[in-house]
Design an enzyme around this catalytic site. Structure first.
Site, PDB file in Angstrom:
ATOM      1  N   THR A   1      49.216  38.697  25.327  1.00 32.79           N
ATOM      2  CA  THR A   1      47.864  38.605  25.850  1.00 32.79           C
ATOM      3  C   THR A   1      47.015  39.659  25.141  1.00 32.79           C
ATOM      4  OG1 THR A   1      46.529  38.864  27.833  1.00 32.79           O
ATOM      5  CG2 THR A   1      48.603  40.073  27.790  1.00 32.79           C
TER       6      THR A   1
ATOM      7  N   GLU B   1      49.860  36.395  32.427  1.00 31.70           N
ATOM      8  CA  GLU B   1      50.824  37.143  33.238  1.00 31.70           C
ATOM      9  C   GLU B   1      51.297  36.370  34.469  1.00 31.70           C
ATOM     10  OE1 GLU B   1      48.039  38.249  32.018  1.00 31.70           O
ATOM     11  OE2 GLU B   1      48.253  40.274  31.189  1.00 31.70           O
TER      12      GLU B   1
ATOM     13  N   LYS C   1      30.486  49.819  41.516  1.00 32.17           N
ATOM     14  CA  LYS C   1      31.058  50.533  42.652  1.00 32.17           C
ATOM     15  C   LYS C   1      29.997  51.484  43.198  1.00 32.17           C
ATOM     16  CE  LYS C   1      34.925  49.548  39.988  1.00 32.17           C
ATOM     17  NZ  LYS C   1      34.872  49.203  38.553  1.00 32.17           N
TER      18      LYS C   1
ATOM     19  N   TRP D   1      31.657  47.432  46.756  1.00 32.79           N
ATOM     20  CA  TRP D   1      31.549  46.800  45.450  1.00 32.79           C
ATOM     21  C   TRP D   1      30.400  45.800  45.458  1.00 32.79           C
ATOM     22  CZ3 TRP D   1      37.353  45.548  44.035  1.00 32.79           C
ATOM     23  CH2 TRP D   1      38.021  46.765  43.771  1.00 32.79           C
TER      24      TRP D   1
END
Lengths: 551, 551
Positions: free
Chosen positions: A194, A340, A451, A456
């Site tokens: 990746t 993944e 943030k 968030w």
């Protein structure tokens, strides 16, 4: 990880190893007549059966052994979605070797890094990709054998590679039967690297067991059977084309391999869907949108009423999903995953009955943009910046963590991958919500989220709202450092006439979806936004540019 | 078994243990609103959700722990297809204990043997089955706790059991959250004992892993999804009701639990199918035939067009399958398996396209009587008396051997089970053919097949042909010892008027399907055939009676 508790030993078939070979063997035994259709280099189509394919797979295993490939060795493959690539999915891992998925679109130095890092000793290369192999050969030191896959005789192949073997010649001489070993199921089946925005590519090494379980879960989830026909459009060097080649074999569907996909091949894909009665396709909006455009140009509308179009990558636009459905009956199904994650972690298939009853038609379409429900077997959490679990209330945004039998637990030979894992979960780097009934909805990438004051703010949501203004061409929202709030959002906006909007007008666009404290105090009007090499807005560059910005 | 080859270690999720708990947890998280409908003891129906159920499962786990149950302990359950039984499928194995499936139809000494052999220390018993438990308590020494499952208060329960605990009282006091352990996947999930005609019941101990994989395979094979509703008719003490409770949860279908099934409950089953829009049912011809008869008596025909009726046990009659389909649209699907095979080994679902094109309508119906294709993951062989592999040509008859991740590899604590296993395969004791495209067709039981001149003659095929004669009421064909041919077939025939048929007429019935050397020289006309306790023709008795017979 928790400690593992041992119960009473069982007398069940637990010594039976989950080997991918048994998938293709089973298909060849129970559906020997099922067809595999493939597009040749010259654009013509060929077809053969699972039985024929399995014989070539066995010959391929003998071929590899004749080249000295042993269990644990790595064999690379550089190819499009061809039948030879498909056969390699079974022959290479079948002998216990590792199939290295070579991404032919990687930068040369990255591909060279991947090859050497994996230790690939043999590479199978399609004749059209010889230039890639030739460049690789000058940099990579691990490869000792290059095998060219072509329908031409070897004498017609021009290459600067020091020595090339001819796949089909070797295959013809190889025995058509192979006595497959039983492979420890935790052994590596394949390797896929990746690429992030920084650092070297990272190796994800899939086990036979993980692939086998992913295959079963995907087959169950897509409800595939021998009456289906699956067309593999996603490149087979990308996380096993999302596992569709394997789940198609598990379900003994017909398989359609369209070879190399280029933008000009759109009509070929649609025509193949019609001719071969294709019912499952994998792809992405960038592939499905041109298919839809082509369909609109046709005199008669094809009937794809049985078709499930598995769409990865970015969220499909509502218009794409709706128009495809209304014109052809095909269902675009958004799926979520990464290299993944095997790669399928969640799929948005078949809106639940309870929601079918409850939602308006508009809300139903909107639901289809979510990333769907995790596959059974996948555990999902969302956590805040401190790794604390957040509620699954459809509101709280956190980083999505994934765990399961086909989710990576480490990267290959990476000194420090601890920041990518937490309590045995893989950290996706995606930010999203989970609804009380389990639907995942991505809202941002962790690195792009703002943030502020311990909460968030989704940069993507804010950008989408701002570009909703008719005068705005594009917008990016980034977090800039703030002494009190940690970060505050700053919007960078390009308007058609380079004029500015009153701040109230911008806030008005955001009022529905954002709390007051989340609204950007600063909106900067710029001539253009920087782009990355693949055309995305380069937020990293923007953050660097505005890191000293103070309101 | 072959040696296991180790390839390259992978970084995949291989430390993730396949625990059945994750199936119900996943369902409760992703389909909390999905319904479970259950029939109460008084005939009324109740309903709750996966979320409610999962809370009760967690309470159940705490309840068991409060009784001192540890990982590796055995907890028996004596119950019909109730919601409490369903919950026990998850709570008992979830804490690492073993769920003993107590077959309430077993002879008392067998049930006592099973209980003590398993070492069950706690038994959960439905109030209606207290008499079974009371009898058991006088013989079995291993049980230390009896827990009665009832909607009544404990004071209303009359029992001779020395001490009884009240399931619902304990459950109400138990905490609604349980912190599940990670259980080594090879640990035992449940135990089910199989009863043969000779000897003690034999224990098949299923692992979490085997059950998990069987569940995934069945869900994929039956193409189940959240829009389905599964009704569990097969007793839940029979090899997990063939795994349907688990595959239903895996697919997050609605679940319908009809409680105790008696012949007079046929209308209840049909009515529940209509009311709950049931799409998957498990059962057997002995259940589906009365359902069909009841449907024929209805004023309006129900629409079961989405329904798959999974039929185990004996082959469904053609008339049953055809009439059910023509009247309601429901598809009766014959499946093949045994306690030792998890239990599903093969399913005849969805005739292949290649056969759909090739076969006549009559042949298609006939195909539906075959046992179908093995599930992906299951390896099947047929072997002759010497264990040599026979060709898969649809003609050669051999004993069916099965291997796979959910096939038993041993019986629990059985000194000598070697004759039931061969090269890691379980010997089914069934005789059949395998077609070139993988269809299994049973022809006989190994003990009933006639071994003559090195070949096998199917007693069942011959019986079916003989009873085709209008004068014949019933027939049995057995092998009798023969000095030259090992065995020769002898037909025992009951005619309506007790008359005999000319031998040529009998041979005429057989001419189509049997070679000349296979035809019985001897046909004996008898008044009646002996029957076993379950009503089958007692061939063992016949063989004993005629063991000295010489032509």
């Amino acid at each position: 990880m928790s400690d593992i508790v041992k119960g009473m030993p069982s007398g069940h078939g637990d010594s039976y190893q989950l080997n991918t070979t048994s998938l293709i063997r089973h298909a060849a035994r129970t559906y020997p007549e099922q067809e595999i259709v493939f597009r040749n280099r010259d654009g013509s189509w060929g077809r053969y059966t699972y039985a024929d394919c399995y014989t070539r797979v066995q010959r391929g295993a003998n071929l590899l052994r004749s080249l000295g490939v042993e269990a644990g060795d790595v064999v690379g493959i550089l190819d499009w979605n061809s039948r030879r690539h498909f056969e390699s999915y079974w022959s290479i891992p079948g002998i216990g070797a590792v199939m290295l998925q070579m991404n032919l679109r990687l930068a040369q130095e990255d591909l060279s890094y991947v090859t050497d890092h994996s230790g690939a000793s043999v590479v199978l290369v399609d004749e059209t990709l010889l230039p890639v192999a030739e460049a690789l050969a000058t940099q990579s030191s691990s490869v000792r054998e290059w095998v060219v896959m072509t329908d031409k005789p070897l004498t017609e192949i021009k290459t600067s590679l020091p020595r090339v073997r001819h796949f089909e010649d070797l295959l013809a001489r190889a025995e058509p039967v192979y006595d497959w070993p039983v492979i420890d199921e935790t052994s590596t089946y394949s390797a896929c690297y990746t690429t992030g925005t920084t650092g070297n590519p990272k190796g994800v090494y899939y086990s036979h067991r993980g692939i086998y379980l992913h295959t079963m879960a995907q087959a169950a989830n897509l409800r595939m059977c021998g009456d289906d026909a699956a067309m593999i459009v996603t490149p087979m060097f990308h996380a096993q084309a999302w596992g569709l080649p394997q789940s198609a074999v598990y379900s003994a569907t017909k398989i359609v391999l369209p070879g190399q996909y280029r933008a000009e091949d759109t009509s070929t894909l649609v025509d193949a869907m019609i001719t071969e009665d294709v019912t499952v396709v994998n792809g992405a909006p960038v592939i499905f949108q041109p298919m839809l455009d082509y369909i609109k140009s046709l005199d008669s509308r094809p009937d794809f009423g049985r078709a499930r179009l598995l769409s990865g990558s970015t969220e499909p636009a509502l218009s794409l999903m709706r128009d495809f459905f209304e014109l052809t009956g095909a269902d675009i199904i958004h799926a979520y995953g990464a290299t993944e994650t095997g790669p399928t972690a969640a799929v948005n298939i078949g809106l639940k009955r309870s929601l079918q009853r409850k939602l308006t038609p508009g809300e139903k379409w909107d639901m289809k943009r979510s990333q769907g429900l995790p596959l059974n077997g996948i555990d999902v959490r969302i956590v805040d910046a401190e790794g604390r679990d957040l509620p699954h209330d459809g509101v709280a945004q956190g980083e999505i963590l994934l765990r399961g039998p086909w989710i990576a637990e480490s990267y290959r030979d990476l000194d420090d991958d601890t920041e990518r894992f937490l309590d045995g979960y893989w950290r996706s780097g995606d930010v999203g919500t989970i609804s009380p009934d389990g639907y995942i909805k991505l809202t941002d990438r962790l690195k792009d989220v703002i943030k502020s004051g311990g909460e968030w703010i989704s940069s993507i949501d804010m950008e989408n709202a701002i570009v909703g203004h008719p005068a705005v061409v594009e917008a990016a929202v980034i977090g800039v450092p703030h002494p009190k709030w940690q970060e505050r959002p700053v919007a960078l906006v390009v308007t058609a006439d380079r004029s500015s909007l009153p701040i109230k007008e911008v806030h008005g666009l955001l009022a529905d979806r954002f709390a007051k404290w989340q609204l950007p105090e600063t909106v900067l009007y710029v001539d253009a936004l920087p782009r990355t090499s693949v055309g995305k807005i380069d937020k990293k560059a923007l953050r660097a540019t505005y890191s000293e910005f103070r309101e």
